[in-house]
Write a protein that holds these residues in place. Structure first.
Motif, PDB file in Angstrom:
ATOM      1  N   VAL A  86       0.841  -1.208   0.000  1.00 36.76           N
ATOM      2  CA  VAL A  86       0.000   0.000   0.000  1.00 36.76           C
ATOM      3  C   VAL A  86       0.868   1.246   0.000  1.00 36.76           C
ATOM      4  CG1 VAL A  86      -1.721   1.321   1.292  1.00 36.76           C
ATOM      5  CG2 VAL A  86      -1.938  -1.168   1.107  1.00 36.76           C
ATOM      6  N   LYS A  87       1.940   1.222   0.773  1.00 39.13           N
ATOM      7  CA  LYS A  87       2.839   2.368   0.853  1.00 39.13           C
ATOM      8  C   LYS A  87       3.475   2.667  -0.500  1.00 39.13           C
ATOM      9  CE  LYS A  87       7.034   3.974   3.207  1.00 39.13           C
ATOM     10  NZ  LYS A  87       8.134   3.611   4.132  1.00 39.13           N
ATOM     11  N   GLU A  88       3.824   1.642  -1.232  1.00 40.89           N
ATOM     12  CA  GLU A  88       4.543   1.824  -2.496  1.00 40.89           C
ATOM     13  C   GLU A  88       3.617   2.070  -3.678  1.00 40.89           C
ATOM     14  OE1 GLU A  88       6.887  -1.690  -2.866  1.00 40.89           O
ATOM     15  OE2 GLU A  88       8.443  -0.997  -1.442  1.00 40.89           O
ATOM     16  N   ARG A  89       2.372   1.592  -3.623  1.00 45.06           N
ATOM     17  CA  ARG A  89       1.519   1.606  -4.817  1.00 45.06           C
ATOM     18  C   ARG A  89       0.337   2.561  -4.780  1.00 45.06           C
ATOM     19  NH1 ARG A  89       2.559  -3.108  -7.832  1.00 45.06           N
ATOM     20  NH2 ARG A  89       4.688  -3.754  -7.322  1.00 45.06           N
ATOM     21  N   SER A  90       0.067   3.198  -3.637  1.00 39.31           N
ATOM     22  CA  SER A  90      -1.106   4.076  -3.560  1.00 39.31           C
ATOM     23  C   SER A  90      -0.912   5.322  -4.419  1.00 39.31           C
ATOM     24  CB  SER A  90      -1.378   4.487  -2.113  1.00 39.31           C
ATOM     25  OG  SER A  90      -1.843   3.390  -1.353  1.00 39.31           O
ATOM     26  N   LEU A  91      -2.043   5.895  -4.836  1.00 39.66           N
ATOM     27  CA  LEU A  91      -2.024   7.043  -5.744  1.00 39.66           C
ATOM     28  C   LEU A  91      -1.518   8.312  -5.081  1.00 39.66           C
ATOM     29  CD1 LEU A  91      -2.815   8.524  -8.392  1.00 39.66           C
ATOM     30  CD2 LEU A  91      -5.148   8.684  -7.485  1.00 39.66           C
ATOM     31  N   CYS A  92      -2.035   8.637  -3.898  1.00 38.98           N
ATOM     32  CA  CYS A  92      -1.719   9.929  -3.273  1.00 38.98           C
ATOM     33  C   CYS A  92      -0.895   9.753  -2.010  1.00 38.98           C
ATOM     34  CB  CYS A  92      -3.007  10.704  -2.965  1.00 38.98           C
ATOM     35  SG  CYS A  92      -3.898  10.124  -1.499  1.00 38.98           S
ATOM     36  N   GLY A  93      -0.436  10.874  -1.490  1.00 39.23           N
ATOM     37  CA  GLY A  93       0.399  10.858  -0.298  1.00 39.23           C
ATOM     38  C   GLY A  93      -0.304  10.293   0.923  1.00 39.23           C
ATOM     39  N   LEU A 136       1.885   3.658   7.740  1.00 36.32           N
ATOM     40  CA  LEU A 136       2.988   3.981   8.645  1.00 36.32           C
ATOM     41  C   LEU A 136       2.728   3.592  10.102  1.00 36.32           C
ATOM     42  CD1 LEU A 136       4.355   7.396   7.295  1.00 36.32           C
ATOM     43  CD2 LEU A 136       5.258   5.103   6.938  1.00 36.32           C
ATOM     44  N   PRO A 137       1.525   3.800  10.656  1.00 34.70           N
ATOM     45  CA  PRO A 137       1.304   3.343  12.029  1.00 34.70           C
ATOM     46  C   PRO A 137       1.493   1.840  12.194  1.00 34.70           C
ATOM     47  CG  PRO A 137      -0.400   4.902  11.393  1.00 34.70           C
ATOM     48  CD  PRO A 137       0.369   4.582  10.151  1.00 34.70           C
ATOM     49  N   VAL A 138       1.103   1.078  11.176  1.00 32.33           N
ATOM     50  CA  VAL A 138       1.272  -0.376  11.233  1.00 32.33           C
ATOM     51  C   VAL A 138       2.742  -0.743  11.154  1.00 32.33           C
ATOM     52  CG1 VAL A 138       0.813  -2.547  10.021  1.00 32.33           C
ATOM     53  CG2 VAL A 138      -1.004  -0.857  10.277  1.00 32.33           C
ATOM     54  N   LEU A 139       3.434  -0.187  10.167  1.00 33.55           N
ATOM     55  CA  LEU A 139       4.843  -0.521   9.973  1.00 33.55           C
ATOM     56  C   LEU A 139       5.690  -0.105  11.170  1.00 33.55           C
ATOM     57  CD1 LEU A 139       5.204   0.473   6.209  1.00 33.55           C
ATOM     58  CD2 LEU A 139       5.310  -1.845   7.154  1.00 33.55           C
ATOM     59  N   SER A 140       5.417   1.075  11.726  1.00 28.58           N
ATOM     60  CA  SER A 140       6.239   1.541  12.847  1.00 28.58           C
ATOM     61  C   SER A 140       5.968   0.754  14.123  1.00 28.58           C
ATOM     62  CB  SER A 140       6.024   3.039  13.084  1.00 28.58           C
ATOM     63  OG  SER A 140       4.704   3.310  13.482  1.00 28.58           O
ATOM     64  N   THR A 141       4.715   0.362  14.363  1.00 28.86           N
ATOM     65  CA  THR A 141       4.431  -0.432  15.564  1.00 28.86           C
ATOM     66  C   THR A 141       4.978  -1.851  15.434  1.00 28.86           C
ATOM     67  OG1 THR A 141       2.206  -0.898  14.687  1.00 28.86           O
ATOM     68  CG2 THR A 141       2.405   0.873  16.314  1.00 28.86           C
ATOM     69  N   ILE A 142       4.937  -2.411  14.236  1.00 30.65           N
ATOM     70  CA  ILE A 142       5.534  -3.739  14.042  1.00 30.65           C
ATOM     71  C   ILE A 142       7.045  -3.669  14.255  1.00 30.65           C
ATOM     72  CG2 ILE A 142       6.061  -5.529  12.331  1.00 30.65           C
ATOM     73  CD1 ILE A 142       3.316  -5.124  11.135  1.00 30.65           C
ATOM     74  N   LYS A 143       7.649  -2.619  13.739  1.00 33.53           N
ATOM     75  CA  LYS A 143       9.094  -2.466  13.875  1.00 33.53           C
ATOM     76  C   LYS A 143       9.510  -2.263  15.326  1.00 33.53           C
ATOM     77  CE  LYS A 143      12.956   0.504  12.457  1.00 33.53           C
ATOM     78  NZ  LYS A 143      13.356   1.704  11.679  1.00 33.53           N
ATOM     79  N   ASN A 144       8.780  -1.420  16.051  1.00 33.27           N
ATOM     80  CA  ASN A 144       9.190  -1.055  17.405  1.00 33.27           C
ATOM     81  C   ASN A 144       8.571  -1.904  18.509  1.00 33.27           C
ATOM     82  OD1 ASN A 144      10.836   1.249  16.638  1.00 33.27           O
ATOM     83  ND2 ASN A 144       8.930   2.304  16.147  1.00 33.27           N
ATOM     84  N   PHE A 145       7.445  -2.555  18.212  1.00 33.21           N
ATOM     85  CA  PHE A 145       6.746  -3.331  19.247  1.00 33.21           C
ATOM     86  C   PHE A 145       6.305  -4.695  18.705  1.00 33.21           C
ATOM     87  CE2 PHE A 145       6.138   1.164  20.177  1.00 33.21           C
ATOM     88  CZ  PHE A 145       6.564   1.233  21.500  1.00 33.21           C
ATOM     89  N   ARG A 146       7.173  -5.326  17.947  1.00 30.51           N
ATOM     90  CA  ARG A 146       6.846  -6.616  17.343  1.00 30.51           C
ATOM     91  C   ARG A 146       6.486  -7.663  18.399  1.00 30.51           C
ATOM     92  NH1 ARG A 146       8.148  -7.935  12.154  1.00 30.51           N
ATOM     93  NH2 ARG A 146       7.690 -10.092  11.555  1.00 30.51           N
ATOM     94  N   GLU A 147       7.168  -7.569  19.571  1.00 34.04           N
ATOM     95  CA  GLU A 147       6.900  -8.555  20.617  1.00 34.04           C
ATOM     96  C   GLU A 147       5.454  -8.504  21.095  1.00 34.04           C
ATOM     97  OE1 GLU A 147       8.178  -4.770  22.652  1.00 34.04           O
ATOM     98  OE2 GLU A 147       8.799  -5.919  20.886  1.00 34.04           O
ATOM     99  N   GLU A 148       4.812  -7.320  21.027  1.00 31.28           N
ATOM    100  CA  GLU A 148       3.407  -7.238  21.443  1.00 31.28           C
ATOM    101  C   GLU A 148       2.498  -7.946  20.450  1.00 31.28           C
ATOM    102  OE1 GLU A 148       1.687  -3.695  22.985  1.00 31.28           O
ATOM    103  OE2 GLU A 148       3.603  -2.901  23.713  1.00 31.28           O
TER     104      GLU A 148
END
Length: 628
Positions: free
Chosen positions: A526-533, A540-552
């Motif tokens: 979705v981040k790479e293929r969506s039309l608009c900003g 981003l909320p999903v990617l950042s929480t997975i990166k920083n809180f994967r254990e949860e």
């Protein structure tokens, strides 16, 4: 009427004298937050008290002209900043200002007697932190540690008064731009200042203005994005309602620089106070000759219009916003052509947000070098932030670019509520990401934050403590972006839906490790293929929480455990036998009869029957029921 430069100077001097002649001013915060807590009633109560007070002259429009009496002004100001402690009232006598917090109707007469008629202070209404009270606004740590450019007038002047704006130096920048600078010089100064768009993208404002000015098409527009749809963000709304003339002056300078004759302010309908004050400001400027045709006798024509959005988050995107103004459905379009080439009605358009335009007057007056002396090299100036969440001092702040999260949260915000431990901050709203304890000393500017999977965005900061479930945070923001997707492109329309379904499955305790892998893959797609900003930043909320809180996430999936006890499906209600007195109140209130026990003996909860409604916990007088 103000039809010439001389008339503008004369009006400014008259306004200054009237302001200086005022012995005392009662400044009642009329920002949206304080209005919600009753500041309108406070304002009206002060009017009642002063109306028949002996020796007091009350003039609703200005002060001055009564040497033998106390000249008193009662004014509605913009947001005074400390939203958590409203209603807010300031008493100003010359340079001496008292900041009162949590003012109630019963306090008004005491304030009037003590601080208006007398020189005393109502100590119990002062701002207090760590046992110390602060009298003047500038002494309060929350305010003292800020650098205010855009917000410098908010809380100090009558938000709806053109005369008070003139007294503060208002329209001095427009005067300088029209009499001492050419349009090209104005654009060059904005470009040299390094001012970047404060709406989230951070695109250089001067470059955008240059591109519009270079177009062959001579019909051009200036548009202000006041949509501000991020949950927890209220910076632009506070500027529009607290200092509308500054925004308008910035737009007028932009219009003069790019030779535009019409401007539009796009405001979301959920900001009725902003719309009301902007309309009033525009009407007063038109009636006094500062808006319309032949402004100040220079031949410059500029007409300003307000468009109310229906609340669609996607209309914060430039091309969707201009489509909405045109009367079409607000949906982004493929670029190029860009807005600077074909924007509103396919004409070259300068499109910036409220805060960006509000920075312009000060840059024109003080110069590019002054602006560059604040902030960082690639992100000069200041940024407004709305500070919300689990923090002692919620409110509206403005700090230099490059200020760290630690300074904002602990020095300005006063730390977390109830001594809780800091966990994360969501920055940039639903299009942003989470920063954690390891990022507390990262400078907040457009470039630094991107390295950690987040964006400054419009400036919303939601502080979260140890009792926050980061999986639920991701689900909440994904639910928002999924509902607000315009549906034009498949990656956003379908991808956000699939991500939300997976997140709902995980918080319900039914997720698998394959789901986590699929969630991450979909977010990247979705981040790479969506039309608009907005679509590109939605994951981003999903990617950042997975990166920083994967254990949860893993705990939710493998252990069916939510460490914050937030996810309902993973909650277990347990009665502590040492605290339970056997009163039976929990059993009587349980809607599914899941609680049993003898009178005056510890009770138990049948987890197989329990629907986890929380009624037992709410009704227990001994705090014997815990969620584990």
């Amino acid at each position: 009427m103000i039809q010439t430069i001389d008339a503008l100077n004369a009006s400014r001097e008259t306004a200054k004298k009237q302001l200086e002649a005022c012995d005392c001013r009662i400044l009642v915060c009329s920002g949206t937050g304080c209005i919600a807590t009753g500041s309108e009633k406070i304002y009206n109560r002060f009017l009642e008290i002063t109306k028949d007070a002996p020796g007091v002259v009350l003039d609703f429009s200005s002060c001055g002209g009564h040497d033998h009496d106390t000249n008193l002004g009662i004014k509605k100001t913009g947001c005074q900043g400390i939203c958590e402690l409203g209603p807010l009232v300031r008493i100003q006598k010359g340079k001496d200002v008292i900041q009162y917090t949590k003012v109630q109707l019963d306090d008004c007469e005491e304030i009037f007697t003590t601080s208006v008629l007398g020189d005393g202070v109502v100590e119990r209404l002062l701002y207090s932190q760590n046992g110390k009270s602060y009298k003047a606004p500038e002494e309060i740590p929350f305010i003292a540690k800020q650098t205010r450019i855009v917000l410098e007038n908010c809380g100090k002047f009558d938000a709806g008064s053109l005369d008070e704006y003139l007294a503060s130096g208002g329209f001095g920048a427009l005067q300088k731009a029209m009499t001492e600078m050419t349009p090209d010089q104005i654009i060059d100064e904005i470009d040299k200042s390094g001012l970047r768009g404060r709406g989230g993208g951070g695109f250089p404002a001067g470059r955008k203005w240059k591109q519009v000015a270079a177009q062959k098409e001579t019909t051009r527009y200036v548009v202000c994005n006041g949509d501000e749809g991020d949950p927890g963000a209220f910076m632009d709304g506070s500027v529009m309602e607290g200092d509308p003339f500054r925004l308008i002056e910035g737009m007028m300078i932009a219009a003069y620089a790019v030779k535009a004759q019409h401007g539009y302010i796009y405001v979301r309908a959920e900001y009725p106070n902003s719309v009301k004050r902007l309309r009033s400001a525009i009407a007063e400027l038109e009636s006094r000759g500062l808006l319309g045709d032949d402004i100040l006798g220079t031949g410059f024509n500029f007409h300003l219009h307000i468009n109310r959005g229906a609340g669609a988050f996607v209309c914060g995107e430039g091309s969707a916003l201009t489509a909405s103004i045109e009367g079409n459905r607000g949906m982004p379009r493929v670029k190029p052509p860009r807005t600077v080439e074909q924007g509103l009605w396919a004409k070259p358009t300068v499109l910036n947000n409220v805060e960006t335009y509000a920075n312009v007057p000060k840059i024109v007056l003080e110069g590019a070098d002054w602006f560059r002396s604040i902030g960082t090299e690639n992100s000069p100036g200041c940024k407004t932030f709305s500070l919300t969440g689990s923090i002692q001092n919620t409110g509206l702040i403005e700090v230099p670019m490059g200020t760290t999260l630690r300074e904002i949260i602990f020095d300005i915000g006063g730390g977390l509520k109830n001594g809780a431990k800091f966990k994360a901050v969501q920055i940039g709203g639903p299009s942003g990401g989470c920063l954690t304890e390891e990022h507390l000393d990262v400078p907040l500017d457009f470039d630094s934050v991107k390295k950690y999977g987040a964006i400054v965005g419009s400036g919303g900061l939601v502080v979260m403590d140890e009792n926050t479930c980061m999986v639920e945070v991701a689900r909440f923001f994904m639910g928002f972006t999924q509902r607000e997707s315009c549906g034009k492109c498949g990656p956003c329309r379908i991808g956000t839906k699939r991500m939300l379904e997976i997140l709902e499955k995980i918080v319900a305790g039914k997720g698998t490790m394959e789901d986590l892998e699929k969630l991450e893959e979909t977010a990247v797609f979705v981040k790479e293929r969506s039309l608009c900003g907005l679509g590109k930043s939605a994951p981003l909320p999903v990617l950042s929480t997975i990166k920083n809180f994967r254990e949860e996430y893993i705990e939710h999936i493998q252990e069916h455990k939510c460490r914050a006890h937030v996810c309902k499906a993973m909650q277990n209600y347990v009665i502590d036998p040492d605290k339970c007195k056997g009163c039976g109140k929990c059993a009587r209130n349980c809607p599914v009869s899941a609680i049993s026990g003898e009178k005056k003996a510890p009770h138990t909860i049948d987890t197989a029957k329990c629907i986890k409604c929380g009624t037992c916990k709410d009704n227990c007088p001994f705090a014997a029921i815990e969620v584990r």
